[in-house]
Write an enzyme that holds these catalytic residues in place. Structure first.
Site, PDB file in Angstrom:
ATOM      1  N   HIS A  18       0.879  -1.178   0.000  1.00  0.00           N
ATOM      2  CA  HIS A  18       0.000   0.000   0.000  1.00  0.00           C
ATOM      3  C   HIS A  18       0.913   1.223   0.000  1.00  0.00           C
ATOM      4  O   HIS A  18       1.564   1.515   0.998  1.00  0.00           O
ATOM      5  CB  HIS A  18      -0.895  -0.057   1.248  1.00  0.00           C
ATOM      6  CG  HIS A  18      -2.095   0.823   1.183  1.00  0.00           C
ATOM      7  ND1 HIS A  18      -3.115   0.636   0.271  1.00  0.00           N
ATOM      8  CD2 HIS A  18      -2.459   1.916   1.910  1.00  0.00           C
ATOM      9  CE1 HIS A  18      -4.054   1.561   0.449  1.00  0.00           C
ATOM     10  NE2 HIS A  18      -3.670   2.353   1.435  1.00  0.00           N
ATOM     11  N   LYS A 163     -10.182   6.331  -3.847  1.00  0.00           N
ATOM     12  CA  LYS A 163      -9.222   7.367  -3.460  1.00  0.00           C
ATOM     13  C   LYS A 163      -7.855   6.903  -3.942  1.00  0.00           C
ATOM     14  O   LYS A 163      -7.449   5.767  -3.684  1.00  0.00           O
ATOM     15  CB  LYS A 163      -9.291   7.508  -1.937  1.00  0.00           C
ATOM     16  CG  LYS A 163      -8.109   8.143  -1.264  1.00  0.00           C
ATOM     17  CD  LYS A 163      -8.526   8.630   0.119  1.00  0.00           C
ATOM     18  CE  LYS A 163      -7.427   8.455   1.142  1.00  0.00           C
ATOM     19  NZ  LYS A 163      -7.776   9.000   2.459  1.00  0.00           N
ATOM     20  N   LYS A 165      -3.761   7.369  -4.031  1.00  0.00           N
ATOM     21  CA  LYS A 165      -2.660   7.936  -3.264  1.00  0.00           C
ATOM     22  C   LYS A 165      -1.630   8.498  -4.234  1.00  0.00           C
ATOM     23  O   LYS A 165      -1.088   7.748  -5.069  1.00  0.00           O
ATOM     24  CB  LYS A 165      -2.022   6.844  -2.404  1.00  0.00           C
ATOM     25  CG  LYS A 165      -2.904   6.417  -1.251  1.00  0.00           C
ATOM     26  CD  LYS A 165      -2.988   7.525  -0.226  1.00  0.00           C
ATOM     27  CE  LYS A 165      -3.608   7.040   1.063  1.00  0.00           C
ATOM     28  NZ  LYS A 165      -3.688   8.114   2.052  1.00  0.00           N
ATOM     29  N   ASP A 194      -5.496  11.619  -2.581  1.00  0.00           N
ATOM     30  CA  ASP A 194      -4.906  12.014  -1.300  1.00  0.00           C
ATOM     31  C   ASP A 194      -3.423  12.253  -1.543  1.00  0.00           C
ATOM     32  O   ASP A 194      -2.694  11.322  -1.906  1.00  0.00           O
ATOM     33  CB  ASP A 194      -5.114  10.907  -0.256  1.00  0.00           C
ATOM     34  CG  ASP A 194      -4.700  11.349   1.145  1.00  0.00           C
ATOM     35  OD1 ASP A 194      -4.150  12.460   1.286  1.00  0.00           O
ATOM     36  OD2 ASP A 194      -4.929  10.565   2.096  1.00  0.00           O
ATOM     37  N   GLU A 220      -7.443  15.667  -1.145  1.00  0.00           N
ATOM     38  CA  GLU A 220      -7.176  15.549   0.288  1.00  0.00           C
ATOM     39  C   GLU A 220      -5.750  15.982   0.611  1.00  0.00           C
ATOM     40  O   GLU A 220      -4.796  15.537  -0.036  1.00  0.00           O
ATOM     41  CB  GLU A 220      -7.404  14.079   0.693  1.00  0.00           C
ATOM     42  CG  GLU A 220      -7.178  13.783   2.154  1.00  0.00           C
ATOM     43  CD  GLU A 220      -7.614  12.356   2.512  1.00  0.00           C
ATOM     44  OE1 GLU A 220      -8.377  11.732   1.746  1.00  0.00           O
ATOM     45  OE2 GLU A 220      -7.185  11.865   3.561  1.00  0.00           O
ATOM     46  N   ASP A 245      -6.849  16.649   6.330  1.00  0.00           N
ATOM     47  CA  ASP A 245      -6.698  15.353   7.007  1.00  0.00           C
ATOM     48  C   ASP A 245      -5.603  15.452   8.072  1.00  0.00           C
ATOM     49  O   ASP A 245      -5.905  15.657   9.255  1.00  0.00           O
ATOM     50  CB  ASP A 245      -6.408  14.250   5.984  1.00  0.00           C
ATOM     51  CG  ASP A 245      -6.279  12.882   6.638  1.00  0.00           C
ATOM     52  OD1 ASP A 245      -6.658  12.747   7.808  1.00  0.00           O
ATOM     53  OD2 ASP A 245      -5.795  11.939   5.978  1.00  0.00           O
ATOM     54  N   LYS A 269     -11.148  11.629  12.000  1.00  0.00           N
ATOM     55  CA  LYS A 269     -10.538  10.366  12.417  1.00  0.00           C
ATOM     56  C   LYS A 269     -10.576  10.307  13.934  1.00  0.00           C
ATOM     57  O   LYS A 269     -10.162  11.263  14.601  1.00  0.00           O
ATOM     58  CB  LYS A 269      -9.092  10.286  11.928  1.00  0.00           C
ATOM     59  CG  LYS A 269      -8.992  10.172  10.409  1.00  0.00           C
ATOM     60  CD  LYS A 269      -7.574  10.033   9.928  1.00  0.00           C
ATOM     61  CE  LYS A 269      -7.546   9.775   8.423  1.00  0.00           C
ATOM     62  NZ  LYS A 269      -6.176   9.788   7.871  1.00  0.00           N
ATOM     63  N   GLU A 323     -14.173   5.975   4.515  1.00  0.00           N
ATOM     64  CA  GLU A 323     -13.164   5.089   3.921  1.00  0.00           C
ATOM     65  C   GLU A 323     -12.845   3.973   4.922  1.00  0.00           C
ATOM     66  O   GLU A 323     -11.685   3.623   5.119  1.00  0.00           O
ATOM     67  CB  GLU A 323     -11.905   5.892   3.562  1.00  0.00           C
ATOM     68  CG  GLU A 323     -11.321   6.649   4.742  1.00  0.00           C
ATOM     69  CD  GLU A 323     -10.088   7.479   4.424  1.00  0.00           C
ATOM     70  OE1 GLU A 323      -9.792   7.717   3.243  1.00  0.00           O
ATOM     71  OE2 GLU A 323      -9.406   7.888   5.393  1.00  0.00           O
TER      72      GLU A 323
HETATM   73  C1  MUC Z   1      -4.869   8.880   4.916  1.00  0.00           C
HETATM   74  O1  MUC Z   1      -4.023   9.751   4.813  1.00  0.00           O
HETATM   75  O2  MUC Z   1      -6.005   9.174   4.612  1.00  0.00           O
HETATM   76  C2  MUC Z   1      -6.555   6.307   4.760  1.00  0.00           C
HETATM   77  C3  MUC Z   1      -6.831   5.533   3.688  1.00  0.00           C
HETATM   78  C4  MUC Z   1      -5.616   5.160   3.128  1.00  0.00           C
HETATM   79  O3  MUC Z   1      -5.435   4.466   2.137  1.00  0.00           O
HETATM   80  O4  MUC Z   1      -4.609   5.730   3.831  1.00  0.00           O
HETATM   81  C5  MUC Z   1      -5.140   6.317   4.981  1.00  0.00           C
HETATM   82  C6  MUC Z   1      -4.486   7.536   5.484  1.00  0.00           C
HETATM   83 MG    MG Z   2      -5.383  11.234   4.117  1.00  0.00          MG
END
Ligand code: MUC
Ligand code: MG
Length: 369
Positions: A18, A163, A165, A194, A220, A245, A269, A323
């Site tokens: 991941h 989402k 990354k 994000d 994000e 976030d 969170k 999420e």
């Molecule tokens: C984040 O920064 O949001 C939440 C879902 C994901 O894949 O990573 C986290 C952390």
């Molecule tokens: Mg995030």
């Protein structure tokens, strides 16, 4: 009376690497807290974080050490049913340690809700929904693999919000990656990104303009958490929704964001907020300021995910969904009965307390010694 507090670290491999801009995860270290009470009732909480110290300032090891040495001794012997009193004591004398505080508060509330025979959501004001929309994070690092993964999720009717990354590659490469996925998945699917704080404000202006034009619907934490002024300028400049976030560490940050009109959406969170009750306060600030809500995760296992679900089920407005897919990223189920994901939603547990319990045999195998 609170008689014993135990912190268990459990190492669980992820189903695939991941990749975030701050870390690549191959395993997740679950941080589980068990509070035992003299009346025979026990409660569970979770303080799992991401990437050791790559993401936040508490690590699994520091959380365990601080609960064992500093927090548990304050609580042993206190009345277990007086959760607010116990948390007030900790919050008065322990600085920081939001994740640790969250796990303790969750465990105490779980125990108290079990004692009263009600779901945890009912101690948090009461649920207004029984199921929550759940996004999936595409973070394999490979465009074709991400598209195939998303198509599988759509076919299974598990997720239709994705989402992505980004932030570890040049802006143009990240934009090309996102827009290729958006184009492949089509208009009925929500694609979000994000950036995990990776962009400068100038990168963000270029990146967000291209992503907005390509139909991405949520951006994000594009810039560093401490750059609230940059977030405010970007929020004013673009129509596409921006979300805070990493910058949101509880109610005081929420208030500052509201005052500065520095974001469109909060990623709430429970761990980052320092507990379920302060996370509920973050949501209240959002509601009063007209900021939208999103239910965030630190990729917790089933205990933390269930706790978050109980809180998010009480939010009147939840415009961007959640999420809460953490357990699905792990190769091992640590609950006796897994959480139910169906029709693009997570079902909020209905039993007393968290409505879920750990599988002790599994934890014995996964536990770090
Ligand atoms: C984040 O920064 O949001 C939440 C879902 C994901 O894949 O990573 C986290 C952390
Ligand atoms: Mg995030």
């Amino acid at each position: 009376m609170i008689t014993n507090i135990e912190v268990i670290l459990a190492e669980v491999p992820t189903i695939r690497p991941h990749r975030l801009s701050v870390a690549t995860m191959h395993t997740q270290t679950l941080v589980l807290v068990r509070v035992r009470c003299a009346d025979g009732i026990e409660g569970w909480g979770e303080a799992t974080t991401i990437g050791g110290l790559n993401y936040g300032e508490e690590s699994p090891d520091s959380i365990k050490a601080n609960i064992d040495a500093h927090i548990a001794p304050l609580l042993i012997g206190m009345e277990a049913s007086q959760v607010a009193k116990a948390m007030a004591k900790i919050r008065k004398v322990i600085q920081g340690n939001r994740f640790a505080k969250c796990a303790i508060e969750t465990a105490l509330l779980d125990a108290q809700a079990r004692r009263l025979g009600v779901p945890l959501s009912e101690l948090l004001g009461g649920r207004v929904r029984d199921a929550l929309p759940v996004a999936w994070t595409l973070a394999s690092g490979d465009t074709a693999k991400d598209i195939a993964e998303a198509e599988k999720m759509l076919e299974l009717r598990r997720h239709n919000i994705f989402k992505l990354k980004i932030g570890s590659r040049p802006v143009a490469d990240d934009v090309a990656h996102v827009l290729a996925i958006k184009k492949a998945l089509g208009d009925s699917v929500s694609v979000r990104v994000d950036v995990n704080q990776a962009w400068s404000e100038l990168d963000a202006v270029r990146g967000i303009a291209a992503l907005e034009a390509g139909g991405v619907d949520l951006i994000e934490q594009p810039v560093r958490a401490e750059h609230m002024a940059a977030m405010a300028r970007l929020t004013q400049r673009f129509a596409v929704a921006l979300m805070a976030d990493e910058a949101l560490h509880g109610p005081l940050d929420a208030l500052a964001f509201a005052r500065n009109e520095a974001t469109d959406v909060f990623a709430v969170k429970i761990t980052q907020s320092g507990g379920l009750v302060p996370a509920a306060q973050v949501a209240t600030v959002a509601q009063l300021a007209g900021i939208s809500l999103y239910g965030g995760t630190m990729l917790e296992g089933g205990i933390g995910t269930a706790a978050s679900a109980h809180l998010f089920s009480t939010f009147g407005e939840l415009a961007f969904g959640t999420e809460l897919f953490g357990p699905l990223l792990l190769t091992e189920e640590v609950l006796r009965t897994p959480l139910v994901y169906k029709d693009f939603m997570l079902q909020v547990p209905t039993g007393p307390g968290l409505g879920v319990a750990p599988d002790m045999d599994k934890l014995r195998d996964l536990r770090r010694h």
